[in-house]
Design a protein around this motif. Structure first.
Motif, short mmCIF file in Angstrom:
data_model
loop_
_atom_site.label_atom_id
_atom_site.label_comp_id
_atom_site.label_asym_id
_atom_site.label_seq_id
_atom_site.Cartn_x
_atom_site.Cartn_y
_atom_site.Cartn_z
N THR A 101 0.85 -1.19 0.00
CA THR A 101 0.00 0.00 0.00
C THR A 101 0.89 1.24 0.00
N ASN A 102 0.26 2.41 -0.13
CA ASN A 102 1.03 3.66 -0.16
C ASN A 102 1.47 4.11 1.22
N SER A 103 0.77 3.65 2.26
CA SER A 103 1.09 4.11 3.62
C SER A 103 0.63 3.08 4.64
N ASP A 104 1.08 3.27 5.87
CA ASP A 104 0.66 2.39 6.96
C ASP A 104 -0.83 2.54 7.23
N LYS A 105 -1.36 3.75 7.05
CA LYS A 105 -2.79 3.97 7.27
C LYS A 105 -3.61 3.21 6.24
N GLU A 106 -3.16 3.22 5.00
CA GLU A 106 -3.86 2.45 3.98
C GLU A 106 -3.81 0.96 4.31
N ALA A 107 -2.68 0.51 4.82
CA ALA A 107 -2.55 -0.90 5.21
C ALA A 107 -3.55 -1.25 6.31
N LEU A 108 -3.75 -0.33 7.26
CA LEU A 108 -4.71 -0.56 8.33
C LEU A 108 -6.12 -0.72 7.79
N ILE A 109 -6.51 0.17 6.89
CA ILE A 109 -7.86 0.09 6.33
C ILE A 109 -8.04 -1.21 5.55
N LEU A 110 -7.02 -1.57 4.77
CA LEU A 110 -7.10 -2.81 4.00
C LEU A 110 -7.16 -4.02 4.93
N GLU A 111 -6.37 -4.00 5.99
CA GLU A 111 -6.39 -5.10 6.97
C GLU A 111 -7.79 -5.26 7.56
N ILE A 112 -8.39 -4.14 7.92
CA ILE A 112 -9.74 -4.17 8.51
C ILE A 112 -10.72 -4.84 7.55
N ASN A 113 -10.68 -4.44 6.28
CA ASN A 113 -11.63 -4.99 5.32
C ASN A 113 -11.39 -6.47 5.06
N LEU A 114 -10.12 -6.87 4.99
CA LEU A 114 -9.81 -8.28 4.77
C LEU A 114 -10.27 -9.14 5.94
N ILE A 115 -10.07 -8.64 7.15
CA ILE A 115 -10.51 -9.39 8.34
C ILE A 115 -12.03 -9.49 8.37
N GLN A 116 -12.70 -8.40 8.03
CA GLN A 116 -14.16 -8.43 8.05
C GLN A 116 -14.72 -9.37 6.99
N GLU A 117 -14.07 -9.43 5.83
CA GLU A 117 -14.59 -10.28 4.77
C GLU A 117 -14.32 -11.76 5.04
N ASN B 186 -16.98 2.80 -4.54
CA ASN B 186 -17.65 1.84 -5.42
C ASN B 186 -17.03 1.82 -6.81
N MET B 187 -15.73 1.60 -6.82
CA MET B 187 -14.98 1.62 -8.08
C MET B 187 -13.95 0.49 -8.06
N ASP B 188 -13.65 -0.07 -9.26
CA ASP B 188 -12.62 -1.11 -9.37
C ASP B 188 -11.46 -0.60 -10.20
N VAL B 189 -10.26 -1.02 -9.82
CA VAL B 189 -9.04 -0.57 -10.47
C VAL B 189 -8.29 -1.78 -11.03
N PHE B 190 -7.97 -1.75 -12.33
CA PHE B 190 -7.24 -2.83 -12.99
C PHE B 190 -5.91 -2.29 -13.52
N ASN B 191 -4.85 -3.08 -13.34
CA ASN B 191 -3.60 -2.79 -14.02
C ASN B 191 -2.81 -4.08 -14.17
N LEU C 107 -4.07 3.60 -9.59
CA LEU C 107 -3.76 2.83 -10.79
C LEU C 107 -2.28 2.41 -10.77
N GLU C 108 -1.42 3.32 -10.35
CA GLU C 108 0.01 3.02 -10.28
C GLU C 108 0.29 1.99 -9.17
N LEU C 109 -0.47 2.08 -8.09
CA LEU C 109 -0.30 1.11 -7.00
C LEU C 109 -0.67 -0.30 -7.47
N ALA C 110 -1.73 -0.41 -8.26
CA ALA C 110 -2.11 -1.72 -8.81
C ALA C 110 -1.03 -2.26 -9.73
N GLU C 111 -0.44 -1.37 -10.55
CA GLU C 111 0.64 -1.81 -11.44
C GLU C 111 1.86 -2.25 -10.63
#
Length: 617
Positions: free
Chosen positions: A82-98, A258-263, A351-355
């Protein structure tokens, strides 16, 4: 001949080797790590400021009991940068919830990550919830903990109040008099007034905090001027909370809700595609795919995106972001969705992060292949040099197993280019004698195996490895050279007092060959010896359990070979027969009196514990 093939699971040594290889490839970047078990189930999700340091720490040094148990179940892992530790936290939360990984639930019991929700009803409320469902409500978050969500809720109750009292309240509630309830219990509140408050809440939660900060600062100054210092301090604390907590992150922007990113990345004929699915303003899920590319990569990515939504229609977003070389017009027409390529700003960074993630995944794949090739090719070359033979690309290894001379069996494993070839594993049930005789057992399996290869004109191995020393080596050479007239190099894998690989015995000089325990050749010998031992003893235990099963049934009056075979095929174990009813057994065509005797006899006997199986090598 009772040769049988089998496809066993990976050994622990293979799993450990794969993990160790991946650890060397971890990036020094923030992100999330996802741990999987043998069944490819997610068992733990974590985040890290430095993925390399954090993930490696799981497999280095001592841990407490619960972490040791977690590590023992890890089969493989993957990472998402991810771009930052904060982004990692949000992603972690969503992965755990799912995925609700078992170890996250156990280690963080009762601490679900909360959202703020504006309910969809006549008089909406602002509530805290840990469940995001499609009920028409508006969700904001997730927040790192309940404390953060509660503080934000309290700030909003004071600044932009909605209904706080129960629906059936008939008079002005306590919160209305404090200015923290919109007052629908006292008078009718129009939908327009609610919409205005909700709009302000949305702006606030999306980072527009100037208005509320200014209002709080004015209140703080007035309170101080009136010497209401306690109240002034409360306003000051609210301002501090807004400045330190309610801040915008690129991963939480409303602009790409509500958007998807492909690269993608393309290298050496392989295409790596990354998909980020954003819901409620954060990355809800990441999907990755790597596969050989046989055509134009831009066309293949376009096809991948179209198929992605055909197969997962429920995930269809409001819009998608793609690289510029993907066919926008075709996708828009096919999916009936806006398709765009951002040139700057936060969407461009996504988009660059996905790439970037796609490149890391592809690089990791190639580096693992290179490391594996180096390890296996180097190992077989070292082994051949140690034994002074031309090559050791094709190896067959044998081990014997019995219980005090009974149920005598052998197992054979095949390694090509340093890797197990499980489809060609074979099992042998010793037929020519009873009792424990390593020499005779070796002669029988070598005779049966290589007379058949000669008869069928199949290739012979470059090297035969026996799990043992002089006895096994001499028996193998006697059959190969004196009976079959073929010369295949033979060597022995000699164990130490702890039954671990210790050294290699040359099959001709019968002298121990010095093998550096740090070398790839030594590690290959270890893997082969562990694998053939596991395979032989596994077959022995299976055979022994069947023998025990049959002998117990044979003692029951009325049970002959046919009845025993029916029971064996249907129930598989004595335990399941004990648990069966008379009707279950008679359904197999067995007379009722016999069925009753079977159940009665088995319930009177104690379950057998298989504790005497030994390997004789």
């Amino acid at each position: 001949m009772t040769d049988q093939s089998n496809t066993p699971r990976e050994s622990r040594a293979e799993i450990k080797a794969n993990i160790e290889a991946k650890l060397t490839l971890l990036p020094d970047l923030p992100g999330c790590y996802i741990m999987y078990n043998q069944a490819d189930e997610i068992i733990y999700v974590g985040k890290a400021k430095n993925l390399k340091n954090r993930v490696r720490s799981y497999f280095r040094g001592a841990h407490d009991t619960k972490t040791t148990k977690l590590v023992s179940e890890i089969h493989h892992f993957e990472t998402i940068i991810t771009n930052s530790d904060k982004e990692a936290l949000i992603l972690e939360i969503n992965l755990i919830q799912e995925y609700k990984p078992q170890y996250n639930i156990k280690l963080k019991n009762g601490t679900m990550y909360p959202y703020l929700k504006i309910t969809k009803e006549k008089d909406p409320q602002l509530i805290i919830t840990s469940d995001v469902v499609k009920d028409g409500g508006q969700y904001f978050g997730p927040f790192p903990n309940v404390h953060a969500a509660t503080n934000t809720q309290q700030v909003l109750h004071r600044a932009y109040p909605l209904r706080r009292c129960p629906k059936n309240e008939k008079r002005a509630c306590f919160y209305y008099h404090l200015g923290q309830c919109i007052g629908c219990c006292d008078h009718e509140v129009s939908q327009e007034e609610y919409a205005e408050q909700i709009s302000k809440i949305r702006r606030f939660l999306n980072g527009d905090v100037a208005e509320i900060k200014q209002a709080l600062q004015e209140k703080m100054h007035r309170a101080a001027e009136n010497m209401e210092y306690e109240q002034a301090a409360d306003f000051r604390d609210q301002i501090n909370y807004i400045e330190t907590t309610v801040e915008r992150q690129s991963i939480m922007s409303e602009d790409y809700d509500n958007m998807d990113v492909f690269n993608y990345s393309m290298d050496r004929g392989y295409l790596s595609i990354q998909v980020f699915m954003l819901r409620q303003g954060s990355i809800l899920k990441r999907k990755a795919a790597i596969f050989p590319s046989y055509g134009n990569p831009e066309d293949e990515v376009t096809t991948f995106i179209a198929r992605f939504y055909q197969e997962e229609a429920q995930l269809k977003p409001r819009a998608i972001l793609v690289p510029s070389d993907v066919d926008h017009e075709l996708l828009e027409d096919f999916l009936d969705l806006p398709v765009s390529t951002p040139l700057r700003g936060k969407k461009r960074s996504l988009l660059e992060l996905a790439e970037k993630n796609s490149k890391i995944q592809l690089d990791e794949k190639f580096r693992l292949i290179e490391m594996s090739d180096k390890k296996t090719k180097g190992a077989v070359q070292e082994l051949a040099e140690l034994l002074y033979i031309p090559q050791a690309e094709y190896i067959e290894a044998f081990d014997h197993s019995n219980t005090q001379g009974s149920n005598n069996v052998s197992g054979m494993v095949v390694y090509r280019h340093g890797k197990p070839e499980r489809k060609n594993y074979r099992k042998f049930k010793i037929k020519s004698f009873e009792g424990a005789d390593e020499f005779a057992a070796t002669q029988e399996v070598i005779r049966r195996r290589y007379s058949r290869l000669l008869r069928e004109e199949k290739p012979l191995p470059d090297l035969i490895l026996m799990d043992g020393g002089k006895i096994q080596i001499r028996a193998a050479r006697d059959v190969l050279e004196n009976e079959l007239g073929i010369a295949i190099p033979v060597a022995g894998m000699v164990k130490d007092d702890r039954h671990k690989t210790a050294s290699l015995m040359d099959g001709y000089s019968e002298e121990l060959v010095e093998v550096d325990p740090r070398s790839e050749a030594f590690h290959l010998l270890q893997r082969i010896q562990e694998e053939v031992h596991r395979y032989a003893i596994s077959y022995h235990r299976t055979l022994r359990s069947k023998t025990t099963f049959g002998s117990i049934l044979d003692d029951i009056p009325g049970v002959g070979p046919k009845t025993r075979t029916k029971l064996l095929k249907h129930f598989k174990s004595l335990k399941r027969i004990r648990e069966a009813t008379t009707e279950d057994i008679t359904a197999l065509g067995i007379p009722k009196p016999t069925a009753e005797r079977i159940i009665e006899s088995l319930n009177e006997s104690e379950p057998t514990v298989d504790s005497n199986t030994v390997s004789t090598s």
